[in-house]
Design an enzyme around this catalytic site. Structure first.
Site, PDB file in Angstrom:
ATOM      1  CB  CYS A  85      -0.927  -0.016   1.212  1.00 38.88           C
ATOM      2  SG  CYS A  85      -1.827  -1.558   1.301  1.00 38.88           S
ATOM      3  CD  GLU A  86       5.116   2.914   1.422  1.00 42.59           C
ATOM      4  OE1 GLU A  86       5.697   3.829   0.811  1.00 42.59           O
ATOM      5  OE2 GLU A  86       5.449   2.509   2.539  1.00 42.59           O
ATOM      6  CE1 TYR A  94      24.846  -4.529  -1.740  1.00 41.90           C
ATOM      7  CE2 TYR A  94      25.263  -4.369  -4.096  1.00 41.90           C
ATOM      8  CZ  TYR A  94      25.723  -4.383  -2.798  1.00 41.90           C
ATOM      9  OH  TYR A  94      27.059  -4.251  -2.551  1.00 41.90           O
TER      10      TYR A  94
HETATM   11  N1  LLP Z   1      33.154  -2.713   0.105  1.00 40.37           N
HETATM   12  C1  LLP Z   1      32.501  -1.795   0.839  1.00 40.37           C
HETATM   13  C2  LLP Z   1      33.189  -1.147   1.950  1.00 40.37           C
HETATM   14  C3  LLP Z   1      31.175  -1.452   0.530  1.00 40.37           C
HETATM   15  O1  LLP Z   1      30.535  -0.544   1.248  1.00 40.37           O
HETATM   16  C4  LLP Z   1      30.525  -2.109  -0.569  1.00 40.37           C
HETATM   17  C5  LLP Z   1      29.145  -1.786  -0.920  1.00 40.37           C
HETATM   18  C6  LLP Z   1      31.261  -3.069  -1.290  1.00 40.37           C
HETATM   19  C7  LLP Z   1      32.571  -3.340  -0.938  1.00 40.37           C
HETATM   20  C8  LLP Z   1      30.666  -3.817  -2.449  1.00 40.37           C
HETATM   21  O2  LLP Z   1      30.336  -2.976  -3.495  1.00 40.37           O
HETATM   22  P1  LLP Z   1      29.791  -3.572  -4.886  1.00 40.37           P
HETATM   23  O3  LLP Z   1      30.931  -4.293  -5.554  1.00 40.37           O
HETATM   24  O4  LLP Z   1      28.677  -4.505  -4.567  1.00 40.37           O
HETATM   25  O5  LLP Z   1      29.336  -2.392  -5.631  1.00 40.37           O
HETATM   26  N2  LLP Z   1      22.244  -1.381  -2.178  1.00 40.37           N
HETATM   27  C9  LLP Z   1      22.900  -0.672  -3.252  1.00 40.37           C
HETATM   28  C10 LLP Z   1      24.403  -0.870  -3.230  1.00 40.37           C
HETATM   29  C11 LLP Z   1      25.047  -0.485  -1.927  1.00 40.37           C
HETATM   30  C12 LLP Z   1      26.530  -0.757  -1.875  1.00 40.37           C
HETATM   31  C13 LLP Z   1      27.061  -0.582  -0.498  1.00 40.37           C
HETATM   32  N3  LLP Z   1      28.450  -0.898  -0.345  1.00 40.37           N
HETATM   33  C14 LLP Z   1      22.262  -1.094  -4.574  1.00 40.37           C
HETATM   34  O6  LLP Z   1      21.353  -1.903  -4.562  1.00 40.37           O
HETATM   35  O7  LLP Z   1      22.639  -0.600  -5.622  1.00 40.37           O
END
Ligand code: LLP
Length: 418
Positions: free
Chosen positions: A343-344, A371
């Protein structure tokens, strides 16, 4: 991931997704082990001459079976909580090959990681460094430390996932870093072993990495001059994937640029990829509940919602949606907003997508392996989706669909009789 059509039906690694949906119900996340292995090996191959410690970022997808798969390939892990450390341990991963990131580690979490002999604490502030020193001293242990610096580069990504700009909460500024290193190096319970950064996520260009790495190397050189020799540089994760028509991230080019600069300084490399290992290895299957049209809009109401996949609502993220079943002859392709039952108004998975579908048919939201499930919630008291892994031609449950009784079990125990 390996998607194709069999008898017109969308198939992942040769398995028809309509059959997966019938066996396991919807909504459900489906992952391909083969794709995870391929993505991990792409890092290994691209960086073969550097032989880095690849610490998979557990936050991207923390299912135990997926961690176990990565552990079996020799991956290290990037963790941000005791919960993630526990998962790594249970999945057979090695804390000694894992780094502990995060801006708000609690005393308890620091104790846990010290006890498990973590490879390195990626420390984000002077206050955290003091806490770590105190806790290590109490435990009569020596904490291996890398300082997360904020190189102040623009990763050109969504503002919520840009972390390396100086206004972000992460890391210490380059100006402060040298003094902090010098002071920390004197502490008998701290061992300054590295320097790290993580400038953001879903980065598709190489330049921000080169800029960030250049600043980190400058700091390493500065410290070497004063007699403090670091052992590693950790460039974090953030390598982008192709959700729509982004360029592929140039891993080989990054490795080629880094190799001589690391050699020259006798530095090891740590990387923390999350999304680039699992995002395109997973999809979310959802069933169309209703088609609803008004004068100027068509809605496709599905059984997955923002509680299952929050990226579209939270970041306005675009993920491809494909019909699993072939288009019927009695329906036409229309531009739909694909929305969930919550409901949003913000509860949508996609907007304005051309789909030829009908109630009872299934859709696949692609590139949902990172994610996705990990950011899901029970909002609207919706049980969390099942997770399925396809491995060696068979699909198996790696997390059952949450039951209604599990949803209320803890609170039921707290109900007073009055
Ligand atoms: N190392 C650190 C310190 C981080 O904060 C992150 C992600 C990673 C590695 C891994 O990053 P990646 O390779 O997955 O980009 N929820 C968001 C993404 C948040 C990322 C947070 N930190 C989304 O769904 O796009």
């Amino acid at each position: 991931m390996s998607l194709d059509r069999r008898d017109g039906i969308l198939a992942l690694d040769g398995l028809k997704l309509s059959e997966v949906a019938e066996t396991f119900g919807t909504p459900c996340y489906v992952y391909s082990a083969a794709s995870i292995i391929r993505n991990y090996q792409a890092f290994e191959h691209a960086f073969a001459e550097i032989n880095p410690l690849i610490c998979y970022a557990v936050k991207a997808n923390s299912n135990l079976s997926i961690l176990a798969l990565l552990a079996s390939m020799g991956a290290g892990f990037d963790i941000v909580s005791s919960g993630e450390l526990e998962r790594v341990r249970l999945a057979g991963g090695s804390p000694q090959r894992s780094v502990f990131s995060g801006v708000g580690k609690t005393a308890r979490e620091i104790q846990d990681a010290l006890r498990e002999d973590i490879h390195c604490f990626n420390v984000e502030s002077e206050a955290e460094l003091s806490a770590l020193a105190r806790i290590a001293e109490d435990a009569q242990l020596i904490a291996p430390v890398s300082l997360r610096v904020n190189p102040d580069v623009d990763p050109k990504t969504h503002p919520y996932i840009a972390t390396g700009l100086k206004e972000a909460k992460f890391g210490v500024s380059m100006q402060q870093a040298e003094r902090i290193y010098q002071e920390a190096a004197k502490h008998p319970h701290l061992r300054m072993v590295g320097i790290d950064c993580h400038i953001g996520s879903q980065i598709t260009e190489i330049e921000p990495y080169l800029e960030a790495a250049t600043r980190l190397f400058e700091m390493v050189d500065q410290l070497t001059k004063t007699g403090l020799q670091l052992q590693h540089v950790d460039l974090g994760g953030g390598m982008g994937i192709r959700y729509q028509n982004e360029p592929a991230f140039p891993l080989e080019e990054l490795a080629r640029w880094l190799k001589p600069r690391l050699d020259e300084r006798q530095l090891e490399l740590i990387l923390e990829p999350g999304r680039s290992i699992v995002a395109d290895s997973g999809l979310l299957i959802t069933e169309v509940l209703y088609i609803k049209s008004s004068e100027d809009k068509h809605f496709c109401v599905v059984d997955a919602a923002m509680n299952d996949l929050i990226r579209p609502s939270l970041y306005n993220a675009w993920q491809k949606i494909e019909s699993i079943e072939p288009a019927g002859t009695d329906t036409e392709a229309l531009h739909y907003d694909v929305v969930g039952p919550i409901c949003e108004t913000g509860d949508f998975l996609a907007k304005d997508r051309l789909l030829n579908t009908a109630a009872g048919q299934r859709l696949a939201v692609l590139d949902a392996g990172a994610y996705g499930f990990v950011m899901s919630s029970n909002y609207n008291s919706r049980p969390r989706a099942a997770e399925i892994l396809i491995e060696a031609g068979t699909a198996r449950v790696i997390r059952p669909r949450e039951s209604l009784s599990a949803l209320v079990k803890d609170e039921l125990g707290c109900l007073t009789s009055s």
